[in-house]
Design a protein around this motif. Structure first.
Motif, PDB file in Angstrom:
ATOM      1  N   ASP A  93       0.381  -0.610   0.047  1.00 13.04           N
ATOM      2  CA  ASP A  93       0.438  -0.718  -0.156  1.00 13.04           C
ATOM      3  C   ASP A  93       1.302   1.565  -0.170  1.00 13.04           C
ATOM      4  O   ASP A  93       1.469   1.246   1.037  1.00 13.04           O
ATOM      5  CB  ASP A  93      -1.093   0.104   1.013  1.00 13.04           C
TER       6      ASP A  93
ATOM      7  N   ASP B 141       0.261   4.159  -0.862  1.00 10.13           N
ATOM      8  CA  ASP B 141      -0.469   5.346  -0.230  1.00 10.13           C
ATOM      9  C   ASP B 141      -0.019   5.804   0.747  1.00 10.13           C
ATOM     10  O   ASP B 141      -0.334   7.398   1.045  1.00 10.13           O
ATOM     11  CB  ASP B 141      -1.865   5.431  -0.766  1.00 10.13           C
ATOM     12  N   LYS B 142      -0.010   4.788   1.849  1.00  9.08           N
ATOM     13  CA  LYS B 142       0.524   5.843   2.707  1.00  9.08           C
ATOM     14  C   LYS B 142       2.149   5.626   3.007  1.00  9.08           C
ATOM     15  O   LYS B 142       2.892   6.187   4.321  1.00  9.08           O
ATOM     16  CB  LYS B 142       0.697   4.287   3.714  1.00  9.08           C
TER      17      LYS B 142
ATOM     18  N   THR C  13       2.918   8.181   1.630  1.00 12.47           N
ATOM     19  CA  THR C  13       3.338   9.947   0.687  1.00 12.47           C
ATOM     20  C   THR C  13       4.351  10.427   1.840  1.00 12.47           C
ATOM     21  O   THR C  13       4.763  10.968   1.645  1.00 12.47           O
ATOM     22  CB  THR C  13       1.962  10.062   0.991  1.00 12.47           C
TER      23      THR C  13
ATOM     24  N   LYS D  83       4.527   0.205  -5.933  1.00 11.60           N
ATOM     25  CA  LYS D  83       3.743  -1.884  -4.928  1.00 11.60           C
ATOM     26  C   LYS D  83       4.042  -2.668  -5.421  1.00 11.60           C
ATOM     27  O   LYS D  83       4.269  -2.794  -6.358  1.00 11.60           O
ATOM     28  CB  LYS D  83       2.115  -0.985  -5.367  1.00 11.60           C
TER      29      LYS D  83
END
Length: 183
Positions: free
Chosen positions: A37, A39-40, A42, A59
């Motif tokens: 994941d 997105d974590k 960033t 990813k």
């Protein structure tokens, strides 16, 4: 800051993975952060960019051969030659052996051990033609001592340690340093 080879860190979360990214970035390595994941990641990407290092999140699932092979290809394309690969993946599952679900045991082994073999193999494939590189595997106390209700975790980490030891003996004469360390 000197520019060194890319460090690929597989299994980046808020703890050790993030700390490894920071440390190698400060040393001057471009950083390929790998997680299921991204997105974590960033905030960590922003932090490392401020250090002045090149960084990119990828990813990938360590247990998927095609995803890991693509990761190494993409990391080199975007960040440059890979010099260091760190496998920092593990799944902790606590259960009495008499209640251990088969699928949970297999999942922990696949993540901790099989994923390490795939990442280590793909790193070696990219490093061997250059006769240089470093592949590191993180373990824990369960890599050396199996505790009650942690059989799945211990099997995964014992196995990962065995993979690292076997790879070290095979690859050291070819210029690739492989090590397993207990956190």
């Amino acid at each position: 800051m000197s520019v060194l080879g890319t460090a690929v860190i597989v299994g980046v979360g808020e703890g050790l993975g993030a700390s490894l990214c920071r440390r190698f970035a400060i040393a001057g390595h471009p950083i390929a952060m790998v997680a299921r994941d991204i997105d974590k990641l960033t905030p960590l990407i922003s932090e490392i960019t401020k250090i002045g290092a090149k960084v990119k999140a990828f990813k990938a699932d360590a247990t998927k051969k095609a995803e890991i092979a693509q990761l190494f290809s993409d990391a080199e394309s975007h960040l440059g030659q890979i010099e260091i690969t760190i496998f920092n993946v593990g799944t902790l599952y606590r259960s009495s052996i008499v209640n251990m679900p088969d699928h949970e045991f297999e999942n922990v082994w696949r993540t901790s051990c099989f994923g390490g073999m795939i990442v280590g193999r793909e790193a070696a494939r990219i490093m061997l033609p250059r006769s240089r590189g470093t592949i590191l595997f993180t373990g824990g106390r369960s890599s050396r001592k199996a505790e009650a209700e942690l059989s799945a975790f211990a099997v995964g980490k014992f196995g990962l340690r065995a993979i690292a030891e076997s790879m070290a003996r095979e690859l050291a004469p070819k210029g690739i340093h492989v090590s397993h360390f207990v956190i």
